[in-house]
Scaffold this motif. Structure first.
Motif, short mmCIF file in Angstrom:
data_model
loop_
_atom_site.label_atom_id
_atom_site.label_comp_id
_atom_site.label_asym_id
_atom_site.label_seq_id
_atom_site.Cartn_x
_atom_site.Cartn_y
_atom_site.Cartn_z
N VAL A 1 15.66 62.37 63.88
CA VAL A 1 16.95 62.50 64.84
C VAL A 1 18.14 63.21 63.23
O VAL A 1 18.98 63.26 63.16
CB VAL A 1 17.11 61.35 64.47
N ALA A 2 17.38 62.46 62.00
CA ALA A 2 18.16 63.38 61.43
C ALA A 2 16.85 63.90 59.55
O ALA A 2 15.86 63.88 59.25
CB ALA A 2 18.88 62.34 59.98
N PRO A 3 18.02 64.67 58.86
CA PRO A 3 17.33 65.29 57.94
C PRO A 3 16.03 64.46 56.85
O PRO A 3 14.77 64.81 56.55
CB PRO A 3 18.39 65.81 56.67
N GLY B 1 27.08 59.39 73.95
CA GLY B 1 28.36 59.89 73.65
C GLY B 1 29.27 58.93 72.63
O GLY B 1 29.93 58.88 71.83
N ALA B 2 29.42 57.44 73.66
CA ALA B 2 29.41 56.15 72.65
C ALA B 2 29.00 56.12 71.33
O ALA B 2 29.95 56.02 70.48
CB ALA B 2 30.50 54.79 73.89
N MET B 3 27.67 56.01 71.34
CA MET B 3 26.60 55.81 69.88
C MET B 3 27.60 57.11 69.35
O MET B 3 27.17 56.69 67.92
CB MET B 3 25.90 55.84 70.90
N ALA B 4 27.13 57.75 69.90
CA ALA B 4 27.85 59.12 68.82
C ALA B 4 28.91 59.16 68.06
O ALA B 4 28.96 59.39 67.03
CB ALA B 4 27.26 60.80 69.51
N ARG C 1 21.24 62.88 66.74
CA ARG C 1 21.76 64.68 66.55
C ARG C 1 23.12 64.79 67.13
O ARG C 1 23.41 65.83 66.40
CB ARG C 1 20.28 65.36 67.61
N ARG C 2 22.98 64.61 67.80
CA ARG C 2 25.38 64.98 68.46
C ARG C 2 25.87 64.29 67.65
O ARG C 2 26.97 65.50 66.81
CB ARG C 2 26.05 64.17 69.15
N ALA C 3 26.05 63.62 66.31
CA ALA C 3 26.32 62.80 65.21
C ALA C 3 26.45 63.56 64.27
O ALA C 3 26.64 62.97 63.03
CB ALA C 3 26.60 61.17 65.46
#
Length: 292
Positions: A132-134, A55-58, A95-97
């Motif tokens: 994890v990213a496009p 959560g904090a990292m996102a 992914r959350r970010a």
């Protein structure tokens, strides 16, 4: 905004500085607030978060154009279990970010699932961070030249370079200066999908070449001496390296000796521009400054 993890380490710090030097907006993610002053002085934004806290990292990753991600070097416990934990947590955070682009630090030799000791953790880390990213690039670095700082003391005091790598065996090595510059360049490039970029120095080097670089800088002969495998665990134990971490590190040197620390033919291959002498000169200067 470019986000950099591990800014107080070798590669992350060089990546952050390279981006700042290019006039980019940079946010470094640190574990502790008290580490932030040098980065705010350089003009970077600072976020405080731990990889273990998705959560904090996102939150720290939100708003990024791209991020430089890494698996912190193991200091205790089981490096393989730790990689599973951190890799899963970091992938969750990215992914959350909704991170659009990621450059993930890895190592040459990470194509092997086993037989490479601690490098095998990066094989797993790549698998956990894949997609994890496009746009995701795995930056597989050569052996950091700056790692030789760990045995610089006997070089300076006794003119002997202890090595776990056979002195004549040339392998991909690279200064962290070039790792940072390449990471910064990749973060600013545009692509979609997955890339594997393997980075070495201007040429491959051996421990004997490293000893010659020390010779040139110090102005006196330096001998590279291979530490026998049966003596290595005891040496690491004397330096306070925990047993599980020591086993993983020794497995890496066994993998190097067995020829597994090699580039893949189907990867992108790049070379840095920092010479071995220039990198070792910086090592000598840093060790001298630390000893004052």
């Amino acid at each position: 905004m470019y986000i950099v993890l591990g800014a107080n380490g070798r590669a992350g710090g060089e990546a952050a500085r390279a981006l700042i030097e290019r006039g980019e907006a940079v946010r470094v993610v640190l574990r502790r607030k008290e580490q932030s002053e040098k980065w705010t002085t350089l003009g970077a934004e600072v976020a405080v978060a731990s990889i273990e806290d998705p959560g904090a990292m996102a939150d720290a990753l939100k708003g990024a154009q791209a991020a430089f991600l890494l698996n912190p070097p193991p200091v205790s416990g089981d490096p393989y279990a730790r990689t599973e934990e951190l890799g899963a947590a970091l992938a969750d955070a990215a992914r959350r970010a909704r991170l659009p682009k990621a450059v993930v630090l890895s190592s040459i030799g990470a194509q092997h699932v086993s037989g490479t000791g601690v490098i095998a953790t990066l094989n797993r880390f790549e698998a956990l961070l894949d997609g994890v990213a496009p746009a995701t690039a795995f930056l597989r670095s050569g052996y950091f030249v700056e790692t030789w700082s760990e045995v610089a003391e006997p070089v300076l005091s006794e003119s002997v370079l202890p090595t776990f790598i056979e002195p004549s065996q040339q392998i991909p090595m690279v200064s962290t200066i070039d790792v940072g510059r390449t990471a910064a360049a990749l973060l600013r490039e545009e692509w979609i999908g997955k890339r594997v970029v393997e980075l070495g120095g201007p040429e491959d080097w051996s421990a004997g070449d490293v000893a010659s670089a020390f010779e040139e800088i110090l102005g006196r002969p330096v001998e590279s001496v291979l530490v026998p495998p049966e003596q290595r665990a005891a040496l690491l134990a004397e330096e306070g390296v925990p047993g599980e971490v020591s086993s993983a590190l020794l497995g890496m040197y066994e993998g190097i000796a067995n020829g597994l620390f090699v580039r893949q033919n189907d990867s992108e291959h790049r070379r840095g521009t920092t010479s071995l002498t220039a990198a070792i000169e910086r090592v000598v200067a840093a060790v001298g400054q630390a000893g004052r």
